[in-house]
Design a protein around this motif. Structure first.
Motif, PDB file in Angstrom:
ATOM      1  N   ALA A   1       0.909  -1.042   0.027  1.00  0.00           N
ATOM      2  CA  ALA A   1       0.040  -0.231  -0.058  1.00  0.00           C
ATOM      3  C   ALA A   1       0.883   1.263   0.121  1.00  0.00           C
ATOM      4  CB  ALA A   1      -0.931   0.061   1.345  1.00  0.00           C
ATOM      5  N   ILE A   2       0.488   2.087  -0.960  1.00  0.00           N
ATOM      6  CA  ILE A   2       1.330   3.507  -0.889  1.00  0.00           C
ATOM      7  C   ILE A   2       0.492   4.486  -0.776  1.00  0.00           C
ATOM      8  CG2 ILE A   2       2.959   4.742  -2.522  1.00  0.00           C
ATOM      9  CD1 ILE A   2       3.639   2.332  -3.880  1.00  0.00           C
ATOM     10  N   ARG A   3       0.643   5.458   0.163  1.00  0.00           N
ATOM     11  CA  ARG A   3       0.050   6.611   0.293  1.00  0.00           C
ATOM     12  C   ARG A   3       0.575   7.924  -0.589  1.00  0.00           C
ATOM     13  NH1 ARG A   3      -2.189   8.824   6.016  1.00  0.00           N
ATOM     14  NH2 ARG A   3      -4.285   9.910   5.339  1.00  0.00           N
ATOM     15  N   SER A   4       0.099   8.599  -1.530  1.00  0.00           N
ATOM     16  CA  SER A   4       0.650   9.622  -2.331  1.00  0.00           C
ATOM     17  C   SER A   4       0.846  10.976  -1.588  1.00  0.00           C
ATOM     18  CB  SER A   4       0.046   9.890  -3.402  1.00  0.00           C
ATOM     19  OG  SER A   4      -1.373  10.151  -3.332  1.00  0.00           O
ATOM     20  N   GLU A   5       0.113  11.196  -0.470  1.00  0.00           N
ATOM     21  CA  GLU A   5       0.064  12.303   0.138  1.00  0.00           C
ATOM     22  C   GLU A   5      -0.396  12.326   1.695  1.00  0.00           C
ATOM     23  OE1 GLU A   5      -3.825  14.844  -1.255  1.00  0.00           O
ATOM     24  OE2 GLU A   5      -2.101  14.899  -2.408  1.00  0.00           O
ATOM     25  N   ALA A   6      -0.166  13.171   2.668  1.00  0.00           N
ATOM     26  CA  ALA A   6      -0.591  12.741   3.844  1.00  0.00           C
ATOM     27  C   ALA A   6      -1.885  12.687   4.234  1.00  0.00           C
ATOM     28  CB  ALA A   6       0.072  13.946   4.686  1.00  0.00           C
ATOM     29  N   GLY A   7      -2.740  13.587   3.449  1.00  0.00           N
ATOM     30  CA  GLY A   7      -4.147  13.734   3.850  1.00  0.00           C
ATOM     31  C   GLY A   7      -4.928  12.739   2.532  1.00  0.00           C
ATOM     32  N   GLY A   8      -4.263  11.991   1.870  1.00  0.00           N
ATOM     33  CA  GLY A   8      -5.032  11.347   0.869  1.00  0.00           C
ATOM     34  C   GLY A   8      -5.298   9.773   0.991  1.00  0.00           C
ATOM     35  N   GLY A   9      -5.723   9.347  -0.220  1.00  0.00           N
ATOM     36  CA  GLY A   9      -5.965   7.880  -0.099  1.00  0.00           C
ATOM     37  C   GLY A   9      -5.002   6.984  -0.367  1.00  0.00           C
ATOM     38  N   TRP A  10      -5.238   5.665  -0.338  1.00  0.00           N
ATOM     39  CA  TRP A  10      -4.034   4.497  -0.705  1.00  0.00           C
ATOM     40  C   TRP A  10      -4.248   4.093  -1.890  1.00  0.00           C
ATOM     41  CZ3 TRP A  10      -0.283   3.695   3.216  1.00  0.00           C
ATOM     42  CH2 TRP A  10      -0.342   4.357   4.423  1.00  0.00           C
ATOM     43  N   TYR A  11      -3.189   3.850  -2.703  1.00  0.00           N
ATOM     44  CA  TYR A  11      -2.882   2.964  -3.941  1.00  0.00           C
ATOM     45  C   TYR A  11      -2.577   1.468  -3.460  1.00  0.00           C
ATOM     46  CZ  TYR A  11      -3.388   6.967  -6.643  1.00  0.00           C
ATOM     47  OH  TYR A  11      -4.086   8.381  -7.316  1.00  0.00           O
ATOM     48  N   VAL A  12      -3.053   0.447  -3.640  1.00  0.00           N
ATOM     49  CA  VAL A  12      -3.019  -0.836  -3.222  1.00  0.00           C
ATOM     50  C   VAL A  12      -2.846  -1.789  -4.156  1.00  0.00           C
ATOM     51  CG1 VAL A  12      -3.850  -2.759  -1.540  1.00  0.00           C
ATOM     52  CG2 VAL A  12      -4.481  -0.264  -1.032  1.00  0.00           C
ATOM     53  N   LEU A  13      -1.702  -2.446  -4.241  1.00  0.00           N
ATOM     54  CA  LEU A  13      -1.082  -3.796  -5.104  1.00  0.00           C
ATOM     55  C   LEU A  13      -1.593  -4.858  -4.057  1.00  0.00           C
ATOM     56  CD1 LEU A  13      -0.195  -4.529  -7.861  1.00  0.00           C
ATOM     57  CD2 LEU A  13       1.868  -4.722  -6.929  1.00  0.00           C
ATOM     58  N   ASP A  14      -2.586  -5.364  -4.339  1.00  0.00           N
ATOM     59  CA  ASP A  14      -3.081  -6.491  -3.314  1.00  0.00           C
ATOM     60  C   ASP A  14      -3.243  -7.922  -4.004  1.00  0.00           C
ATOM     61  OD1 ASP A  14      -4.197  -7.260  -1.033  1.00  0.00           O
ATOM     62  OD2 ASP A  14      -6.237  -6.677  -1.170  1.00  0.00           O
ATOM     63  N   ASN A  15      -3.135  -8.912  -3.194  1.00  0.00           N
ATOM     64  CA  ASN A  15      -3.090 -10.607  -3.571  1.00  0.00           C
ATOM     65  C   ASN A  15      -2.067 -10.889  -4.559  1.00  0.00           C
ATOM     66  OD1 ASN A  15      -3.844 -12.863  -3.345  1.00  0.00           O
ATOM     67  ND2 ASN A  15      -5.425 -12.599  -4.861  1.00  0.00           N
ATOM     68  N   LEU A  16      -0.851 -10.081  -4.204  1.00  0.00           N
ATOM     69  CA  LEU A  16       0.411 -10.446  -5.525  1.00  0.00           C
ATOM     70  C   LEU A  16       1.086 -11.641  -4.985  1.00  0.00           C
ATOM     71  CD1 LEU A  16       2.348  -9.131  -7.595  1.00  0.00           C
ATOM     72  CD2 LEU A  16       3.633  -7.933  -5.603  1.00  0.00           C
ATOM     73  N   LYS A  17       0.925 -12.527  -6.035  1.00  0.00           N
ATOM     74  CA  LYS A  17       1.586 -13.956  -5.774  1.00  0.00           C
ATOM     75  C   LYS A  17       1.874 -14.461  -7.061  1.00  0.00           C
ATOM     76  CE  LYS A  17      -2.719 -16.113  -4.661  1.00  0.00           C
ATOM     77  NZ  LYS A  17      -3.520 -16.821  -3.847  1.00  0.00           N
ATOM     78  N   GLY A  18       2.699 -15.517  -7.035  1.00  0.00           N
ATOM     79  CA  GLY A  18       3.057 -16.275  -8.247  1.00  0.00           C
ATOM     80  C   GLY A  18       4.597 -16.455  -8.331  1.00  0.00           C
ATOM     81  N   VAL A  19       4.924 -17.008  -9.453  1.00  0.00           N
ATOM     82  CA  VAL A  19       6.593 -17.179  -9.701  1.00  0.00           C
ATOM     83  C   VAL A  19       6.888 -16.282 -10.776  1.00  0.00           C
ATOM     84  CG1 VAL A  19       8.158 -18.921 -10.333  1.00  0.00           C
ATOM     85  CG2 VAL A  19       6.185 -19.428  -9.098  1.00  0.00           C
ATOM     86  N   PHE A  20       7.832 -15.514 -10.711  1.00  0.00           N
ATOM     87  CA  PHE A  20       8.416 -14.651 -11.728  1.00  0.00           C
ATOM     88  C   PHE A  20       9.964 -14.911 -11.925  1.00  0.00           C
ATOM     89  CE2 PHE A  20       5.409 -12.841  -8.901  1.00  0.00           C
ATOM     90  CZ  PHE A  20       4.311 -12.037  -9.677  1.00  0.00           C
TER      91      PHE A  20
END
Length: 204
Positions: free
Chosen positions: A88-107
Protein backbone atom coordinates in the motif's frame (compact mmCIF):
# COMPACT_ATOMS: atom_id res chain seq x y z
CA UNK A 1 53.18 -32.26 -50.47
CA UNK A 2 53.27 -30.46 -47.14
CA UNK A 3 56.11 -31.60 -44.93
CA UNK A 4 55.65 -32.64 -41.30
CA UNK A 5 57.85 -29.72 -40.22
CA UNK A 6 55.53 -27.19 -41.86
CA UNK A 7 52.46 -28.91 -40.39
CA UNK A 8 53.97 -28.73 -36.91
CA UNK A 9 54.77 -25.02 -37.37
CA UNK A 10 51.19 -24.34 -38.40
CA UNK A 11 49.80 -26.13 -35.32
CA UNK A 12 52.11 -24.20 -33.00
CA UNK A 13 51.08 -20.86 -34.55
CA UNK A 14 47.39 -21.71 -34.04
CA UNK A 15 47.78 -22.49 -30.35
CA UNK A 16 46.91 -19.67 -27.91
CA UNK A 17 49.63 -18.07 -25.83
CA UNK A 18 49.45 -18.40 -22.04
CA UNK A 19 50.88 -15.98 -19.48
CA UNK A 20 50.98 -15.93 -15.72
CA UNK A 21 48.35 -13.66 -14.10
CA UNK A 22 49.79 -11.06 -11.75
CA UNK A 23 48.16 -8.63 -9.33
CA UNK A 24 48.21 -4.93 -10.27
CA UNK A 25 49.74 -2.49 -7.84
CA UNK A 26 47.93 0.64 -6.60
CA UNK A 27 49.70 3.01 -9.00
CA UNK A 28 48.74 0.91 -12.02
CA UNK A 29 45.13 0.60 -10.86
CA UNK A 30 44.79 4.34 -10.27
CA UNK A 31 45.84 5.06 -13.86
CA UNK A 32 43.15 2.80 -15.34
CA UNK A 33 39.66 3.91 -16.37
CA UNK A 34 36.77 1.57 -16.92
CA UNK A 35 33.04 1.22 -17.01
CA UNK A 36 31.19 -1.51 -15.18
CA UNK A 37 27.75 -2.79 -14.51
CA UNK A 38 25.72 -5.77 -13.37
CA UNK A 39 23.78 -8.21 -15.56
CA UNK A 40 21.21 -10.24 -13.63
CA UNK A 41 19.00 -13.20 -14.36
CA UNK A 42 16.94 -15.09 -11.84
CA UNK A 43 13.66 -16.45 -10.57
CA UNK A 44 11.71 -15.71 -7.42
CA UNK A 45 8.29 -16.48 -6.03
CA UNK A 46 6.00 -14.15 -4.10
CA UNK A 47 3.54 -15.83 -1.76
CA UNK A 48 3.03 -18.64 -4.23
CA UNK A 49 1.04 -20.62 -1.67
CA UNK A 50 -0.49 -17.66 0.14
CA UNK A 51 0.87 -15.12 2.58
CA UNK A 52 1.54 -15.31 6.30
CA UNK A 53 -0.53 -12.32 7.44
CA UNK A 54 -3.90 -14.05 7.24
CA UNK A 55 -5.00 -17.65 7.55
CA UNK A 56 -7.56 -19.09 5.15
CA UNK A 57 -11.11 -19.19 6.58
CA UNK A 58 -13.44 -22.15 6.22
CA UNK A 59 -15.87 -20.23 3.98
CA UNK A 60 -16.15 -17.10 1.86
CA UNK A 61 -18.66 -15.46 4.21
CA UNK A 62 -16.83 -12.44 5.73
CA UNK A 63 -19.15 -12.20 8.74
CA UNK A 64 -17.86 -15.59 9.95
CA UNK A 65 -14.15 -14.76 9.69
CA UNK A 66 -11.88 -14.12 12.62
CA UNK A 67 -9.56 -11.10 12.75
CA UNK A 68 -6.64 -13.19 11.44
CA UNK A 69 -8.57 -14.69 8.52
CA UNK A 70 -9.09 -13.53 4.95
CA UNK A 71 -10.03 -15.11 1.62
CA UNK A 72 -8.89 -13.74 -1.72
CA UNK A 73 -11.16 -15.87 -3.88
CA UNK A 74 -13.04 -14.06 -6.62
CA UNK A 75 -16.64 -13.13 -5.98
CA UNK A 76 -19.01 -16.07 -6.20
CA UNK A 77 -17.04 -19.26 -5.39
CA UNK A 78 -17.82 -20.94 -2.10
CA UNK A 79 -14.26 -22.23 -1.73
CA UNK A 80 -11.89 -19.76 0.02
CA UNK A 81 -8.41 -19.00 -1.30
CA UNK A 82 -5.14 -17.95 0.35
CA UNK A 83 -4.16 -14.30 -0.06
CA UNK A 84 -0.90 -13.01 -1.49
CA UNK A 85 1.25 -10.02 -0.55
CA UNK A 86 -0.23 -6.55 -0.06
CA UNK A 87 1.66 -3.33 -0.86
CA UNK A 88 0.00 0.00 0.00
CA UNK A 89 1.32 3.45 -1.00
CA UNK A 90 -0.02 6.79 0.20
CA UNK A 91 0.71 9.61 -2.23
CA UNK A 92 0.06 12.47 0.20
CA UNK A 93 -0.46 12.91 3.94
CA UNK A 94 -4.20 13.51 3.77
CA UNK A 95 -4.96 11.38 0.73
CA UNK A 96 -6.03 7.84 0.03
CA UNK A 97 -4.01 4.72 -0.63
CA UNK A 98 -3.03 2.92 -3.83
CA UNK A 99 -2.96 -0.80 -3.11
CA UNK A 100 -1.29 -3.64 -4.99
CA UNK A 101 -3.14 -6.54 -3.41
CA UNK A 102 -3.04 -10.34 -3.53
CA UNK A 103 0.33 -10.35 -5.29
CA UNK A 104 1.66 -13.89 -5.75
CA UNK A 105 3.16 -16.24 -8.28
CA UNK A 106 6.51 -17.21 -9.79
CA UNK A 107 8.45 -14.55 -11.70
CA UNK A 108 11.66 -15.05 -13.69
CA UNK A 109 13.69 -12.57 -15.70
CA UNK A 110 16.76 -12.46 -17.91
CA UNK A 111 18.92 -9.47 -18.70
CA UNK A 112 18.18 -6.98 -15.92
CA UNK A 113 21.14 -4.59 -15.91
CA UNK A 114 22.33 -2.05 -13.36
CA UNK A 115 24.98 0.59 -13.99
CA UNK A 116 25.81 4.24 -13.39
CA UNK A 117 25.43 6.76 -16.19
CA UNK A 118 26.52 10.37 -16.42
CA UNK A 119 23.80 12.77 -17.56
CA UNK A 120 25.50 15.85 -19.03
CA UNK A 121 23.45 16.45 -22.18
CA UNK A 122 19.96 16.05 -23.61
CA UNK A 123 16.68 16.40 -21.69
CA UNK A 124 15.92 19.66 -23.54
CA UNK A 125 19.09 21.26 -22.21
CA UNK A 126 18.60 20.24 -18.58
CA UNK A 127 21.20 17.46 -18.86
CA UNK A 128 24.14 19.88 -19.20
CA UNK A 129 23.01 21.75 -16.08
CA UNK A 130 22.47 18.52 -14.14
CA UNK A 131 25.87 16.96 -15.03
CA UNK A 132 25.75 14.15 -12.45
CA UNK A 133 25.71 10.38 -12.28
CA UNK A 134 22.42 8.52 -12.11
CA UNK A 135 21.48 4.87 -11.66
CA UNK A 136 20.27 3.19 -14.82
CA UNK A 137 18.18 0.02 -14.64
CA UNK A 138 18.03 -1.70 -18.02
CA UNK A 139 14.74 -3.55 -18.34
CA UNK A 140 14.99 -7.33 -18.74
CA UNK A 141 14.86 -8.80 -22.23
CA UNK A 142 11.96 -10.93 -21.09
CA UNK A 143 9.95 -11.56 -17.94
CA UNK A 144 8.11 -14.85 -17.43
CA UNK A 145 5.10 -15.29 -15.18
CA UNK A 146 3.74 -18.56 -13.82
CA UNK A 147 0.48 -18.57 -11.87
CA UNK A 148 0.93 -14.84 -11.27
CA UNK A 149 -1.90 -12.70 -9.95
CA UNK A 150 -2.44 -9.23 -8.55
CA UNK A 151 -5.16 -6.63 -8.05
CA UNK A 152 -4.82 -2.84 -8.23
CA UNK A 153 -7.13 -1.09 -5.76
CA UNK A 154 -7.70 2.19 -3.96
CA UNK A 155 -8.54 2.33 -0.27
CA UNK A 156 -8.99 4.88 2.49
CA UNK A 157 -6.32 3.17 4.62
CA UNK A 158 -3.30 0.98 3.97
CA UNK A 159 -4.08 -2.01 6.14
CA UNK A 160 -6.82 -4.41 5.09
CA UNK A 161 -9.83 -4.83 7.37
CA UNK A 162 -12.80 -7.12 7.29
CA UNK A 163 -15.87 -5.14 6.23
CA UNK A 164 -17.72 -6.74 9.10
CA UNK A 165 -17.65 -4.14 11.88
CA UNK A 166 -17.17 -6.53 14.81
CA UNK A 167 -13.72 -6.60 16.38
CA UNK A 168 -13.82 -10.41 16.42
CA UNK A 169 -14.13 -10.38 12.64
CA UNK A 170 -11.24 -7.96 12.07
CA UNK A 171 -13.34 -4.81 12.10
CA UNK A 172 -12.44 -1.50 13.73
CA UNK A 173 -15.15 0.40 15.57
CA UNK A 174 -13.15 3.64 15.28
CA UNK A 175 -12.87 3.23 11.50
CA UNK A 176 -16.26 1.94 10.48
CA UNK A 177 -16.16 3.58 7.05
CA UNK A 178 -13.39 1.32 5.73
CA UNK A 179 -13.60 1.31 1.94
CA UNK A 180 -11.62 -0.41 -0.79
CA UNK A 181 -12.41 -0.28 -4.49
CA UNK A 182 -11.04 -2.69 -7.06
CA UNK A 183 -9.74 -0.97 -10.23
CA UNK A 184 -8.67 -4.13 -12.03
CA UNK A 185 -7.21 -7.55 -11.30
CA UNK A 186 -5.23 -9.92 -13.46
CA UNK A 187 -3.87 -13.44 -13.66
CA UNK A 188 -0.74 -13.88 -15.73
CA UNK A 189 0.86 -16.91 -17.36
CA UNK A 190 3.34 -16.29 -20.14
CA UNK A 191 6.22 -14.11 -21.28
CA UNK A 192 6.51 -10.34 -21.67
CA UNK A 193 9.30 -8.82 -23.75
CA UNK A 194 10.56 -5.45 -22.56
CA UNK A 195 12.73 -2.62 -23.90
CA UNK A 196 14.19 0.56 -22.49
CA UNK A 197 15.57 1.59 -19.12
CA UNK A 198 14.65 3.39 -15.92
CA UNK A 199 16.82 6.26 -14.61
CA UNK A 200 16.95 7.07 -10.89
CA UNK A 201 18.06 10.64 -10.20
CA UNK A 202 19.67 11.53 -6.84
CA UNK A 203 18.05 14.31 -4.87
CA UNK A 204 19.50 16.25 -1.95
Amino acid sequence: MISKAWMLSGILLAMPAFAEMQALDDDTLSSMNGQGGVYLSGEFSINKDGGVLWSKPASNTPSTWKASQRSCATAGPSTPENCGMRVAIRSEAGGGWYVLDNLKGVFSFEGLTLRTRTINSGFNGDGATFNQDVLEFGLPNEVKFKDGSFALRVANQGGWQNKSLSVENGGNTSYQSYQQTNIFSAKIDGTIRMQGNVLIFPQN
